[in-house]
Design a protein around this motif. Structure first.
Motif, short mmCIF file in Angstrom:
data_model
loop_
_atom_site.label_atom_id
_atom_site.label_comp_id
_atom_site.label_asym_id
_atom_site.label_seq_id
_atom_site.Cartn_x
_atom_site.Cartn_y
_atom_site.Cartn_z
N GLY A 146 -1.38 -14.91 32.52
CA GLY A 146 -2.39 -15.77 33.14
C GLY A 146 -3.29 -16.46 32.15
N ARG A 147 -2.94 -16.43 30.86
CA ARG A 147 -3.76 -17.12 29.86
C ARG A 147 -3.36 -18.58 29.72
NH1 ARG A 147 -2.90 -15.25 24.84
NH2 ARG A 147 -1.09 -13.96 25.34
N GLU A 148 -2.20 -18.93 30.26
CA GLU A 148 -1.75 -20.32 30.34
C GLU A 148 -1.60 -20.67 31.81
OE1 GLU A 148 -0.93 -23.87 30.31
OE2 GLU A 148 -1.15 -23.04 28.28
N ARG A 149 -2.36 -21.64 32.29
CA ARG A 149 -2.43 -21.92 33.72
C ARG A 149 -1.87 -23.28 34.11
NH1 ARG A 149 -4.84 -17.74 37.15
NH2 ARG A 149 -5.78 -16.27 35.69
N ASN A 150 -1.41 -24.07 33.16
CA ASN A 150 -1.00 -25.43 33.47
C ASN A 150 0.39 -25.77 32.92
OD1 ASN A 150 -3.54 -26.51 34.77
ND2 ASN A 150 -4.36 -25.81 32.80
N PRO A 151 1.42 -25.03 33.33
CA PRO A 151 2.77 -25.36 32.86
C PRO A 151 3.21 -26.70 33.46
CG PRO A 151 2.89 -23.71 34.58
CD PRO A 151 1.43 -23.87 34.24
N SER A 152 3.99 -27.43 32.71
CA SER A 152 4.49 -28.72 33.19
C SER A 152 5.61 -28.51 34.20
CB SER A 152 5.02 -29.55 32.02
OG SER A 152 6.18 -28.93 31.46
N VAL A 153 5.96 -29.58 34.90
CA VAL A 153 7.08 -29.52 35.84
C VAL A 153 8.36 -29.14 35.11
CG1 VAL A 153 8.53 -30.91 37.37
CG2 VAL A 153 6.03 -31.17 37.43
N GLN A 154 8.53 -29.68 33.89
CA GLN A 154 9.74 -29.39 33.12
C GLN A 154 9.81 -27.90 32.76
OE1 GLN A 154 7.60 -31.87 32.50
NE2 GLN A 154 8.86 -33.68 32.98
N VAL A 155 8.68 -27.32 32.41
CA VAL A 155 8.65 -25.88 32.09
C VAL A 155 8.99 -25.05 33.33
CG1 VAL A 155 7.10 -23.95 31.52
CG2 VAL A 155 7.09 -26.03 30.13
N LEU A 156 8.42 -25.41 34.46
CA LEU A 156 8.69 -24.67 35.69
C LEU A 156 10.17 -24.76 36.07
CD1 LEU A 156 5.57 -25.72 37.79
CD2 LEU A 156 5.97 -23.52 36.66
N ASP A 157 10.75 -25.94 35.95
CA ASP A 157 12.18 -26.08 36.26
C ASP A 157 13.05 -25.28 35.29
OD1 ASP A 157 11.67 -27.70 38.42
OD2 ASP A 157 11.94 -29.57 37.32
N ALA A 158 12.65 -25.23 34.03
CA ALA A 158 13.39 -24.44 33.05
C ALA A 158 13.31 -22.95 33.38
CB ALA A 158 12.86 -24.71 31.64
N LEU A 159 12.13 -22.49 33.80
CA LEU A 159 11.98 -21.09 34.19
C LEU A 159 12.80 -20.78 35.44
CD1 LEU A 159 8.14 -20.63 33.61
CD2 LEU A 159 9.99 -19.52 32.34
N ALA A 160 12.83 -21.73 36.37
CA ALA A 160 13.62 -21.53 37.59
C ALA A 160 15.09 -21.35 37.25
CB ALA A 160 13.44 -22.73 38.53
#
Length: 296
Positions: free
Chosen positions: A58-72
Motif C-alpha cells: 500500500g505504499r504505491e497507490r497509483n499504478p497505471s492501466v498498463q501495470v494493472l493489465d500486466a499484473l492481471a
C-alpha cells in the motif's frame, strides 16, 4: 475490516492461488507458502520487485492501466477479476459510493414484478438481501430462517444444504458475487455487518472470503430442493436495475415441459390459493368490523 489497502489484499490473495507449475515454472520444495512469490509476480508482469512489494504494502497507490493489465496477466485473472482489480486501484469517491447505497425502488419496477405471476423474480441489493419480490419469488425461498437474506440463508440457515443440493458450488459463487458487488466500497456499514457476522459464525465463509474470488452474477442453472414441491432445476438471469444502481433483478425460469416447470406451476397454484384465502379472510374481518358488534 481492513479497508486501507484493498488492492494489496487482493494481490496477495490472488498470487497465493496461482500454482507455479501452471505457468511453466518449477514448483520447488522449499516454498513456505502456496502460490507465487512476490518476485515471481514482478518478473511475470515486467515490474521491479521493489515496485510490486510497494503495491502490495500500500505504499504505491497509483499504478497505471498498463501495470494493472500486466499484473492481471501474471495472475491469470479472468474478465470479472480484471475489472475488479481496476476498480480497487481507482475507486469511486466516498460521496459517490454512499449515493449508490440502497436507492429506492420505483413503483413501476414493483408493478412489473407483480405482472409476472408465473415467473419467480426477486430484487437483491449488493449484500444479497431481498428488497422486493413477486408472490412466486417469495414462495421459492419461503420456509427458511433467512428467507429474505440470501447470504445468511446460504451460510447460516440450518436448512441451506438441503435447500441447495449443490451447496458447495452455491457457496463459492455467492461469496464471489458479494466481492464483485461490493467492489471497493468496503466501508459500507451493511457490508461490514454481513462480513463480520458470517466470518464469526461460518468457517467456510471465512475461507472463501479470504480467497478474493470475483464473479459477477449473470446467468446460471441452479438446483433447489423446495420443502413443498420438491426438486427444481431453474435457470436464472440477473439484470442490473438502472433506476436503482447496485440492485439486481433476478428472474428464474424452468425448462419448458420439464418436471421443474410442472413443480413451479404447482407452487404458483398453491401460492395463489393461499393468497386468495388470506385476502378473503382479511376482507371478511373488515366487513365484520364495519358492521360492529351484533345485539341479541
Amino acid at each position: 475490516m481492513d479497508s486501507d489497502n484493498l488492492l494489496g489484499q487482493f494481490l496477495r490473495a490472488r498470487r497465493g492461488l496461482v500454482r507455479p507449475e501452471d505457468l511453466g515454472m518449477p514448483a520447488g520444495d522449499r516454498r513456505r507458502v502456496p502460490g507465487l512469490r512476490r518476485e515471481e509476480v514482478a518478473m511475470l508482469a515486467g515490474l521491479s520487485t521493489d515496485y510490486y512489494v510497494r503495491l502490495e504494502q500500500g505504499r504505491e497507490r497509483n499504478p497505471s492501466v498498463q501495470v494493472l493489465d500486466a499484473l492481471a496477466g501474471a495472475l491469470t485473472l479472468d474478465d470479472d477479476a480484471i475489472a475488479h482489480l481496476h476498480q480497487l486501484a481507482r475507486p469511486l469517491p466516498a460521496k459517490e459510493r454512499r449515493r449508490r447505497r440502497a436507492p429506492r425502488l420505483g413503483t413501476g419496477l414493483l408493478r412489473m414484478l407483480d405482472n409476472w405471476p408465473n415467473t419467480p423474480a426477486v430484487i437483491l441489493d449488493r449484500c444479497m438481501k431481498v428488497r422486493a419480490h413477486n408472490l412466486l419469488g417469495e414462495a421459492l425461498f419461503a420456509g427458511h430462517t433467512y428467507s429474505g437474506d440470501l447470504m445468511r440463508l446460504v451460510f447460516l440457515d440450518p436448512d441451506a444444504r438441503d435447500f441447495y443440493p449443490d451447496w458447495d458450488r452455491v457457496a463459492v459463487n455467492t461469496v464471489a458475487g458479494l466481492r464483485e458487488a461490493a467492489g471497493a466500497d468496503h466501508d459500507d456499514p451493511q457490508l461490514i455487518e454481513v462480513v463480520g457476522e458470517l466470518s464469526l459464525k461460518s468457517a467456510v465463509f471465512r475461507r472463501l472470503w479470504a480467497r478474493h474470488d470475483i464473479r459477477q452474477k449473470r446467468h446460471e442453472t441452479k438446483r433447489f430442493h423446495h420443502p413443498v414441491v420438491g426438486e427444481l432445476t431453474l435457470e436464472y438471469e440477473s439484470l442490473t436495475v438502472n433506476s436503482a444502481p447496485g440492485q439486481q433483478l433476478v428472474v428464474y425460469q424452468a425448462e419448458p415441459g420439464s418436471s421443474s416447470e410442472h413443480a413451479l406451476s404447482l407452487l404458483g397454484s398453491l401460492t395463489a390459493t393461499e393468497t386468495q384465502k388470506a385476502e378473503k379472510a382479511q376482507k371478511s374481518q373488515g366487513t365484520q368490523k364495519s358492521q360492529g358488534p351484533r345485539r341479541r
